[in-house]
Write a protein that holds these residues in place. Structure first.
Motif, PDB file in Angstrom:
ATOM      1  N   ALA A   1      -8.927  -1.353  17.647  1.00 54.23           N
ATOM      2  CA  ALA A   1      -9.921  -1.979  18.513  1.00 54.23           C
ATOM      3  C   ALA A   1      -9.271  -2.971  19.478  1.00 54.23           C
ATOM      4  O   ALA A   1      -9.665  -3.066  20.649  1.00 54.23           O
ATOM      5  N   ALA A   2      -8.261  -3.693  19.009  1.00 57.77           N
ATOM      6  CA  ALA A   2      -7.626  -4.710  19.845  1.00 57.77           C
ATOM      7  C   ALA A   2      -6.790  -4.106  20.963  1.00 57.77           C
ATOM      8  O   ALA A   2      -6.696  -4.681  22.052  1.00 57.77           O
ATOM      9  N   PHE A   3      -6.205  -2.935  20.712  1.00 55.74           N
ATOM     10  CA  PHE A   3      -5.271  -2.359  21.683  1.00 55.74           C
ATOM     11  C   PHE A   3      -5.746  -1.012  22.235  1.00 55.74           C
ATOM     12  O   PHE A   3      -4.957  -0.267  22.814  1.00 55.74           O
ATOM     13  N   ASN A   4      -7.037  -0.759  22.056  1.00 57.36           N
ATOM     14  CA  ASN A   4      -7.642   0.460  22.609  1.00 57.36           C
ATOM     15  C   ASN A   4      -6.841   1.697  22.207  1.00 57.36           C
ATOM     16  O   ASN A   4      -6.471   2.532  23.048  1.00 57.36           O
ATOM     17  N   ALA A   5      -6.561   1.789  20.913  1.00 54.24           N
ATOM     18  CA  ALA A   5      -5.764   2.896  20.390  1.00 54.24           C
ATOM     19  C   ALA A   5      -6.566   3.644  19.336  1.00 54.24           C
ATOM     20  O   ALA A   5      -7.191   3.023  18.468  1.00 54.24           O
ATOM     21  N   PRO A   6      -6.595   4.958  19.376  1.00 51.99           N
ATOM     22  CA  PRO A   6      -7.322   5.726  18.364  1.00 51.99           C
ATOM     23  C   PRO A   6      -6.662   5.598  16.990  1.00 51.99           C
ATOM     24  O   PRO A   6      -5.447   5.445  16.885  1.00 51.99           O
ATOM     25  N   VAL A   7      -7.490   5.657  15.943  1.00 54.11           N
ATOM     26  CA  VAL A   7      -7.011   5.572  14.562  1.00 54.11           C
ATOM     27  C   VAL A   7      -7.520   6.783  13.808  1.00 54.11           C
ATOM     28  O   VAL A   7      -8.704   7.121  13.879  1.00 54.11           O
ATOM     29  N   ARG A   8      -6.640   7.439  13.073  1.00 55.08           N
ATOM     30  CA  ARG A   8      -7.065   8.611  12.308  1.00 55.08           C
ATOM     31  C   ARG A   8      -6.204   8.754  11.058  1.00 55.08           C
ATOM     32  O   ARG A   8      -5.073   8.248  11.002  1.00 55.08           O
ATOM     33  N   ALA A   9      -6.750   9.453  10.083  1.00 50.26           N
ATOM     34  CA  ALA A   9      -6.004   9.775   8.866  1.00 50.26           C
ATOM     35  C   ALA A   9      -5.382  11.145   9.021  1.00 50.26           C
ATOM     36  O   ALA A   9      -6.027  12.079   9.520  1.00 50.26           O
ATOM     37  N   GLU A  10      -4.119  11.255   8.606  1.00 54.50           N
ATOM     38  CA  GLU A  10      -3.408  12.509   8.775  1.00 54.50           C
ATOM     39  C   GLU A  10      -2.356  12.642   7.686  1.00 54.50           C
ATOM     40  O   GLU A  10      -1.423  11.839   7.611  1.00 54.50           O
ATOM     41  N   ALA A  11      -2.522  13.627   6.806  1.00 57.30           N
ATOM     42  CA  ALA A  11      -1.529  13.912   5.751  1.00 57.30           C
ATOM     43  C   ALA A  11      -1.197  12.680   4.921  1.00 57.30           C
ATOM     44  O   ALA A  11      -0.033  12.392   4.645  1.00 57.30           O
ATOM     45  N   GLY A  12      -2.248  11.952   4.536  1.00 55.57           N
ATOM     46  CA  GLY A  12      -2.040  10.770   3.693  1.00 55.57           C
ATOM     47  C   GLY A  12      -1.559   9.548   4.413  1.00 55.57           C
ATOM     48  O   GLY A  12      -1.285   8.527   3.799  1.00 55.57           O
ATOM     49  N   ARG A  13      -1.434   9.629   5.751  1.00 58.62           N
ATOM     50  CA  ARG A  13      -0.988   8.487   6.543  1.00 58.62           C
ATOM     51  C   ARG A  13      -2.108   8.010   7.446  1.00 58.62           C
ATOM     52  O   ARG A  13      -3.062   8.734   7.717  1.00 58.62           O
TER      53      ARG A  13
ATOM     54  N   SER B   1       0.825  -1.207   0.000  1.00 62.70           N
ATOM     55  CA  SER B   1       0.000   0.000   0.000  1.00 62.70           C
ATOM     56  C   SER B   1       0.860   1.258   0.000  1.00 62.70           C
ATOM     57  O   SER B   1       1.897   1.315   0.673  1.00 62.70           O
ATOM     58  N   ARG B   2       0.398   2.262  -0.747  1.00 60.43           N
ATOM     59  CA  ARG B   2       1.094   3.547  -0.770  1.00 60.43           C
ATOM     60  C   ARG B   2       0.682   4.441   0.401  1.00 60.43           C
ATOM     61  O   ARG B   2       1.230   5.528   0.574  1.00 60.43           O
ATOM     62  N   GLN B   3      -0.296   3.985   1.172  1.00 60.66           N
ATOM     63  CA  GLN B   3      -0.743   4.751   2.336  1.00 60.66           C
ATOM     64  C   GLN B   3      -0.053   4.200   3.575  1.00 60.66           C
ATOM     65  O   GLN B   3      -0.419   3.138   4.078  1.00 60.66           O
ATOM     66  N   PRO B   4       0.964   4.866   4.083  1.00 60.12           N
ATOM     67  CA  PRO B   4       1.732   4.316   5.212  1.00 60.12           C
ATOM     68  C   PRO B   4       0.935   4.286   6.506  1.00 60.12           C
ATOM     69  O   PRO B   4       0.056   5.122   6.745  1.00 60.12           O
ATOM     70  N   ILE B   5       1.266   3.298   7.318  1.00 61.13           N
ATOM     71  CA  ILE B   5       0.696   3.179   8.662  1.00 61.13           C
ATOM     72  C   ILE B   5       1.777   3.571   9.657  1.00 61.13           C
ATOM     73  O   ILE B   5       2.913   3.102   9.579  1.00 61.13           O
ATOM     74  N   VAL B   6       1.427   4.438  10.614  1.00 57.87           N
ATOM     75  CA  VAL B   6       2.373   4.904  11.619  1.00 57.87           C
ATOM     76  C   VAL B   6       1.875   4.496  13.000  1.00 57.87           C
ATOM     77  O   VAL B   6       0.727   4.793  13.363  1.00 57.87           O
ATOM     78  N   LEU B   7       2.733   3.803  13.757  1.00 51.89           N
ATOM     79  CA  LEU B   7       2.410   3.458  15.146  1.00 51.89           C
ATOM     80  C   LEU B   7       2.912   4.593  16.027  1.00 51.89           C
ATOM     81  O   LEU B   7       4.100   4.689  16.321  1.00 51.89           O
ATOM     82  N   ARG B   8       1.997   5.470  16.429  1.00 50.55           N
ATOM     83  CA  ARG B   8       2.388   6.648  17.196  1.00 50.55           C
ATOM     84  C   ARG B   8       2.775   6.280  18.633  1.00 50.55           C
ATOM     85  O   ARG B   8       3.727   6.839  19.180  1.00 50.55           O
ATOM     86  N   ARG B   9       2.059   5.349  19.222  1.00 48.73           N
ATOM     87  CA  ARG B   9       2.377   4.915  20.577  1.00 48.73           C
ATOM     88  C   ARG B   9       3.544   3.948  20.564  1.00 48.73           C
ATOM     89  O   ARG B   9       3.513   2.921  19.872  1.00 48.73           O
ATOM     90  N   ALA B  10       4.603   4.243  21.303  1.00 48.40           N
ATOM     91  CA  ALA B  10       5.820   3.432  21.274  1.00 48.40           C
ATOM     92  C   ALA B  10       5.573   1.994  21.735  1.00 48.40           C
ATOM     93  O   ALA B  10       6.217   1.061  21.242  1.00 48.40           O
ATOM     94  N   ASP B  11       4.635   1.807  22.658  1.00 44.00           N
ATOM     95  CA  ASP B  11       4.410   0.464  23.193  1.00 44.00           C
ATOM     96  C   ASP B  11       3.739  -0.471  22.197  1.00 44.00           C
ATOM     97  O   ASP B  11       3.732  -1.684  22.383  1.00 44.00           O
TER      98      ASP B  11
END
Length: 233
Positions: free
Chosen positions: A217-229, A183-193
């Motif tokens: 949903a599995a790790f109770n982490a918010p998901v959002r789109a930001e600048a194509g990521r 995919s050309r849409q990168p995924i970024v894990l913002r939370r270090a853990d």
């Protein structure tokens, strides 16, 4: 188990050795089957490049980068020779998978029949049979690792042929890297853990949003789109 071992297609003016060759490549997210002469079919996974010589024949194939599944028919006129790093793999009436990805050790898995691996010195050989995977180590004196896979592990390895990515106790960091190849849409894990958390599941390789939502949903982490990521956490 340790094994002692050292160490959109295009036609161009590439010369592989002294014989003209043809280069085949896939774009990000593309999967392509290349039928060659002599009863050999090769399926290229995403972001893969290979070179064939003589042109359109299966006498000598080099995997430059990426992943290929090589199917050599029972009635093939001759064995297929695939070169990876400094090794050569020879297979007749066999189905074998070869992976050569950046920053990863090259891998060879036999899914049907058997193959012979020839070392860089051209002398010593090693036979692999169905269900065996050899992780190659380049360089003099390096060791290669030989393992036997379960049926489920072999099935997961080839899930990309159906447009799926199968993970079993895979770290999220590794899973995100796998999605980046499709995919050309990168995924970024913002939370270090999150990077070292593990995930198991089957996901569509062209749906990074669906994967991200499942992770959120599995790790109770918010998901959002930001600048194509896609940002998780």
């Amino acid at each position: 188990m340790g094994a002692g071992l050292a160490g959109a297609a295009g036609v161009g003016g590439l010369v592989y050795g002294l014989t003209p060759s043809r280069s085949f490549a896939t774009e990000r997210g593309e999967i392509r089957q290349i039928p060659l002469a002599d009863g050999v079919n090769i399926t290229l996974n995403t972001l893969t490049e290979m070179r064939v010589r003589p042109v359109d024949q299966a006498g000598d194939v080099r995997l430059v980068s990426g992943e290929v599944l090589v199917d050599v028919a029972r009635d093939a006129a001759k064995a297929c020779v695939l070169r990876i790093d400094d090794f050569s793999v020879r297979g007749a009436d066999a189905l074998f998978f070869v992976s050569r990805l950046p920053d990863q050790a090259s891998r060879l898995t036999v899914h049907r029949g058997s193959v012979v691996l020839v070392k860089p010195d051209g002398m010593a050989t090693m036979a692999l049979s169905e269900g065996q995977r050899l992780t190659l180590a380049a360089g003099a004196g390096a060791q290669a690792s030989l393992t036997t896979l379960t049926f489920d592990e072999m099935t997961r390895e080839l899930s990309w042929r159906e447009g799926r990515l199968a993970f079993h106790d895979e770290t999220l960091g590794s899973a995100v890297d796998a999605f980046a190849r499709y995919s050309r849409q990168p995924i970024v894990l913002r939370r270090a853990d999150l990077n070292d958390q593990t995930i198991t599941g089957l996901f569509a390789s062209n749906d990074p949003v669906g994967f991200a939502q499942a992770v959120g949903a599995a790790f109770n982490a918010p998901v959002r789109a930001e600048a194509g990521r896609i940002i998780i956490g």
